[in-house]
Design a protein around this motif. Structure first.
Motif, PDB file in Angstrom:
ATOM      1  N   ILE A 180       0.809  -1.223   0.000  1.00 11.05           N
ATOM      2  CA  ILE A 180       0.000   0.000   0.000  1.00 11.05           C
ATOM      3  C   ILE A 180       0.842   1.273   0.000  1.00 11.05           C
ATOM      4  CG2 ILE A 180      -1.570   1.374   1.444  1.00 11.05           C
ATOM      5  CD1 ILE A 180      -3.043  -1.278   2.064  1.00 11.05           C
ATOM      6  N   TYR A 205       2.496   1.810  -3.459  1.00 17.13           N
ATOM      7  CA  TYR A 205       1.579   2.302  -4.487  1.00 17.13           C
ATOM      8  C   TYR A 205       1.256   3.784  -4.250  1.00 17.13           C
ATOM      9  CZ  TYR A 205       0.527  -2.414  -6.251  1.00 17.13           C
ATOM     10  OH  TYR A 205       0.604  -3.662  -6.823  1.00 17.13           O
ATOM     11  N   GLU A 206       1.118   4.169  -2.989  1.00 16.90           N
ATOM     12  CA  GLU A 206       0.818   5.568  -2.677  1.00 16.90           C
ATOM     13  C   GLU A 206       1.967   6.478  -3.091  1.00 16.90           C
ATOM     14  OE1 GLU A 206      -0.014   5.229   1.474  1.00 16.90           O
ATOM     15  OE2 GLU A 206      -2.174   4.910   1.165  1.00 16.90           O
ATOM     16  N   LEU A 256      -4.487  -0.665  -5.377  1.00 17.35           N
ATOM     17  CA  LEU A 256      -4.795  -0.246  -4.010  1.00 17.35           C
ATOM     18  C   LEU A 256      -6.192  -0.709  -3.609  1.00 17.35           C
ATOM     19  CD1 LEU A 256      -3.215   3.309  -3.969  1.00 17.35           C
ATOM     20  CD2 LEU A 256      -2.748   1.503  -2.300  1.00 17.35           C
ATOM     21  N   TYR A 272     -10.987   3.597  -3.752  1.00 14.08           N
ATOM     22  CA  TYR A 272      -9.895   3.445  -4.720  1.00 14.08           C
ATOM     23  C   TYR A 272     -10.383   2.895  -6.049  1.00 14.08           C
ATOM     24  CZ  TYR A 272      -6.133   4.748  -1.562  1.00 14.08           C
ATOM     25  OH  TYR A 272      -5.283   5.451  -0.738  1.00 14.08           O
TER      26      TYR A 272
END
Length: 213
Positions: free
Chosen positions: A120, A123-124, A142, A158
């Motif tokens: 997570i 990806y952020e 996500l 998301y």
């Protein structure tokens, strides 16, 4: 490509031995071959050469990230995570999109071995530096990370964001992805509604309490 190799040699790694080995190739030439293989998508061949050089010279974080990418394309996700997780904190000075590739590959590797909590934040970070037409894929992943954690509200958010980006920045395969997203959004909405109904007071019970008062 040769200019790139020369610059990388000057700026990023220790001096290699100029002595020729049994196969009549210097380590400098070997590095150039590894980079050529890497740039050409021959990741397994590149990995063999990079690993040999890394054992001998302890390559810098950028090349270790290359090794991590090679492991990813060799389907060795745990090794990819190990190299990329160690290298990424040292790569902040590189161009945003280059870093987005490292973030994405590390995130995908953790995703493949079901380490969603580690995927997570990667990806952020990718979302902060990748191109707009790449954000849909990161948002889509996500959504799955949160869905697999049964966090239906975040997953829904998301998936909806991914839908918006895929709609705005279509690319090959988008229609299939949009249909898939429609199903995922509907499923998350149903799950969210079930959870909300579970925690909300029953309307009939509330009405009975009101009548007693």
């Amino acid at each position: 490509m040769r200019l790139l190799v020369s610059l990388l040699l000057m700026l990023n790694i220790p001096l290699f031995s100029a002595e020729r080995t049994e196969d009549n190739i210097t380590d400098t030439e070997r590095l150039g071959m590894a980079i050529d293989y890497f740039a050409g998508g021959k990741y397994h061949e590149a990995l063999i050469l990079f690993n040999g050089l890394d054992k001998k010279y302890n390559l810098n974080p950028r090349f270790k990230a290359y090794i991590g990418i090679c492991y990813y394309y060799d389907w060795k996700y745990e090794e990819a995570c190990s190299y990329l997780d160690a290298a990424i904190p040292h790569l902040e000075r590189y161009a945003p999109h280059e870093r987005s590739i490292y973030y994405n590959t590390a995130a995908e590797s953790h995703f493949e071995i079901k380490e969603y909590d580690k995927a997570i934040p990667l990806y952020e970070k990718q979302l902060l530096v990748c191109y707009d037409n790449e954000k849909g894929d990161a948002l889509f992943r996500l959504g799955f990370c949160y869905m697999f954690r049964e966090n239906w509200v975040n997953a829904l958010d998301y998936f909806k964001s991914a839908l918006a980006y895929y709609t705005r920045f279509p690319k090959p395969g988008t229609q299939t992805r949009l249909r898939q997203l429609g199903n995922m959004i509907k499923g998350c909405e149903d799950k969210s509604a079930d959870i909300l109904q579970h925690y909300m007071p029953d309307s009939q019970t509330t009405n009975r309490h009101d009548s007693i008062k």
